[in-house]
Design a protein around this motif. Structure first.
Motif, PDB file in Angstrom:
ATOM      1  N   SER A   1      32.537  56.505  38.486  1.00 20.63           N
ATOM      2  CA  SER A   1      34.066  56.782  37.890  1.00 20.63           C
ATOM      3  C   SER A   1      34.270  57.917  37.213  1.00 20.63           C
ATOM      4  O   SER A   1      33.364  58.439  36.429  1.00 20.63           O
ATOM      5  N   GLN A   2      35.658  58.190  37.169  1.00 18.44           N
ATOM      6  CA  GLN A   2      35.774  59.432  36.413  1.00 18.44           C
ATOM      7  C   GLN A   2      37.363  59.071  35.823  1.00 18.44           C
ATOM      8  O   GLN A   2      38.230  58.401  36.648  1.00 18.44           O
ATOM      9  N   PRO A   3      37.847  59.600  34.734  1.00 19.57           N
ATOM     10  CA  PRO A   3      38.924  59.468  34.300  1.00 19.57           C
ATOM     11  C   PRO A   3      40.190  60.191  35.092  1.00 19.57           C
ATOM     12  O   PRO A   3      39.781  61.361  35.533  1.00 19.57           O
ATOM     13  N   LEU A   4      41.198  59.650  35.219  1.00 22.53           N
ATOM     14  CA  LEU A   4      42.157  60.294  35.866  1.00 22.53           C
ATOM     15  C   LEU A   4      43.590  60.344  35.321  1.00 22.53           C
ATOM     16  O   LEU A   4      44.033  59.155  34.865  1.00 22.53           O
ATOM     17  N   SER A   5      44.370  61.415  35.186  1.00 26.35           N
ATOM     18  CA  SER A   5      45.607  61.191  34.544  1.00 26.35           C
ATOM     19  C   SER A   5      46.734  62.023  35.581  1.00 26.35           C
ATOM     20  O   SER A   5      46.368  62.857  36.074  1.00 26.35           O
ATOM     21  N   ILE A   6      47.826  61.227  35.548  1.00 32.72           N
ATOM     22  CA  ILE A   6      48.892  61.894  36.491  1.00 32.72           C
ATOM     23  C   ILE A   6      50.174  62.110  35.662  1.00 32.72           C
ATOM     24  O   ILE A   6      50.436  61.071  34.863  1.00 32.72           O
ATOM     25  N   THR A   7      50.587  63.134  35.703  1.00 35.26           N
ATOM     26  CA  THR A   7      51.892  63.544  35.090  1.00 35.26           C
ATOM     27  C   THR A   7      53.240  63.618  36.007  1.00 35.26           C
ATOM     28  O   THR A   7      53.169  64.188  36.908  1.00 35.26           O
ATOM     29  N   ILE A   8      54.346  62.915  35.921  1.00 34.35           N
ATOM     30  CA  ILE A   8      55.315  62.728  36.536  1.00 34.35           C
ATOM     31  C   ILE A   8      56.474  63.546  35.755  1.00 34.35           C
ATOM     32  O   ILE A   8      56.994  63.263  34.618  1.00 34.35           O
TER      33      ILE A   8
ATOM     34  N   VAL B   1      39.429  56.118  37.833  1.00 29.59           N
ATOM     35  CA  VAL B   1      39.230  56.085  39.233  1.00 29.59           C
ATOM     36  C   VAL B   1      37.779  55.883  39.709  1.00 29.59           C
ATOM     37  O   VAL B   1      36.973  56.624  39.129  1.00 29.59           O
ATOM     38  N   SER B   2      37.402  54.987  40.441  1.00 26.08           N
ATOM     39  CA  SER B   2      35.899  54.592  40.872  1.00 26.08           C
ATOM     40  C   SER B   2      35.763  54.557  42.192  1.00 26.08           C
ATOM     41  O   SER B   2      36.810  54.379  42.905  1.00 26.08           O
ATOM     42  N   GLY B   3      34.659  55.085  42.747  1.00 25.40           N
ATOM     43  CA  GLY B   3      34.310  54.760  44.415  1.00 25.40           C
ATOM     44  C   GLY B   3      33.266  54.430  44.364  1.00 25.40           C
ATOM     45  O   GLY B   3      32.005  54.512  43.652  1.00 25.40           O
ATOM     46  N   THR B   4      32.749  53.715  45.651  1.00 26.82           N
ATOM     47  CA  THR B   4      31.543  53.283  46.225  1.00 26.82           C
ATOM     48  C   THR B   4      31.092  53.938  47.404  1.00 26.82           C
ATOM     49  O   THR B   4      32.003  53.656  48.144  1.00 26.82           O
ATOM     50  N   ASP B   5      29.952  54.228  47.623  1.00 27.19           N
ATOM     51  CA  ASP B   5      29.605  54.947  48.946  1.00 27.19           C
ATOM     52  C   ASP B   5      28.938  53.961  49.725  1.00 27.19           C
ATOM     53  O   ASP B   5      28.734  52.691  49.122  1.00 27.19           O
ATOM     54  N   SER B   6      28.487  54.252  50.841  1.00 24.82           N
ATOM     55  CA  SER B   6      27.756  53.411  51.894  1.00 24.82           C
ATOM     56  C   SER B   6      26.497  52.773  51.279  1.00 24.82           C
ATOM     57  O   SER B   6      26.174  51.695  51.759  1.00 24.82           O
ATOM     58  N   GLN B   7      25.832  53.269  50.188  1.00 31.80           N
ATOM     59  CA  GLN B   7      24.740  52.631  49.825  1.00 31.80           C
ATOM     60  C   GLN B   7      24.912  51.927  48.360  1.00 31.80           C
ATOM     61  O   GLN B   7      24.013  51.589  47.630  1.00 31.80           O
TER      62      GLN B   7
END
Length: 290
Positions: free
Chosen positions: A12-19, A1-7
């Protein structure tokens, strides 16, 4: 998952989802969901079979603490089927983790299953949770204070926030404020709107604000230079109402809105009141979406 702020800083950080497989609900915490609740939904439905359209629903439910929805009522509106009103019953189950399900049956003949998360304060968030209901939406349900089910309980200054569409299906948002005095009259109403990128500012009033003993109410907003919009609302308490417009989209304001009305905390305001860290939430569609 990555995110960008107003600047334009990116992280980015790894993300795992368990269903996990769905397990049967034991109802361990059914007693955590008891009493009167108001709810509000907005999303996209295809009940008519002619295509998905924006749909708003507001209503109330009574939970008995033992897995039964003993009564309820609702108002729903979409551009194709128009406004409708009816009653509700059903069942529910709250497991130990407070991630529950409910099945709601309406007097119109529809039955649907919903998944919800119950918060520590007894309120929650909810989504449809079956493959047979043509209804992609999300909403909230909030515990009601039944002692506030009277027109006379609503006094002071209130603000409103509505989101919806106009009769051309352009996205339409409204923000405003007004004064209530415990009677049918709403005064000092002012609205700012954005209809598909076209900004507006106008005034409004009402002389028929009314709350019934069930916690459902109605009000007509007489908007200067535009027309009259009719709304149904469900009381959370004397400081909060959940709203859905009940006009056919071809009539009145030629809009379809859902939203909330909340009581303001002061009598006068200045720039100095906007001080400190705040969280802002926005909703809308990009130009490639219907």
């Amino acid at each position: 998952v990555s995110g960008t702020d107003s600047q334009n800083n990116t992280a980015s950080q790894p993300l795992s989802i368990t269903i996990n497989a769905v397990q049967s609900c034991t109802g361990t915490n059914n007693g955590n969901l008891v009493g009167n609740y108001a709810f509000l939904f907005q999303g996209w439905s295809n009940y008519s079979g002619s295509g998905y359209v924006l749909t708003g629903t507001a209503g109330s439910l009574v939970f008995d603490g033992n897995g039964n929805i003993t009564s309820g009522q609702y108002d729903q509106n979409d551009p194709v089927d128009g406004p409708s009103q009816g009653t509700l019953t059903g069942t529910y189950c709250v497991p130990a983790n407070n991630l529950g399900t409910m099945t709601v049956n309406s007097s119109s003949g529809h039955s649907a299953t919903y998944a919800f998360v119950l918060q520590p304060n007894g309120s929650g968030s909810i989504i449809p949770y079956d493959t047979t209901t043509p209804w992609d939406a999300s909403g909230i349900f909030l515990k009601q204070n039944t002692s506030d089910f009277s027109t006379s309980d609503f006094t002071g200054q209130y603000s409103l926030g509505f989101i919806g569409i106009d009769n051309a299906y352009s996205r339409f948002g409204l923000a405003g404020a007004f004064t209530a005095n415990g009677t049918a009259n709403l005064t000092n109403g002012e609205l700012d709107g954005d209809d598909g990128g076209n900004a507006s500012n106008t005034t409004f009033s009402s002389n028929n604000f009314s709350v019934t003993p069930s916690g459902r109410g109605t009000v007509s907003l007489n908007v200067s230079g535009v027309g009259t919009g009719n709304l149904a609302f469900y009381v959370v308490n004397s400081s909060q109402l959940l709203i859905v417009q009940i006009d056919p989209i071809s009539q009145g304001l030629q809009t379809l809105f859902t939203g909330q009305i909340v009581q303001q905390q002061g009598l006068t305001y200045s720039d100095s009141d906007l001080n400190g860290v705040s969280v802002v939430g926005l909703q809308g569609l990009d130009t490639s979406c219907n």
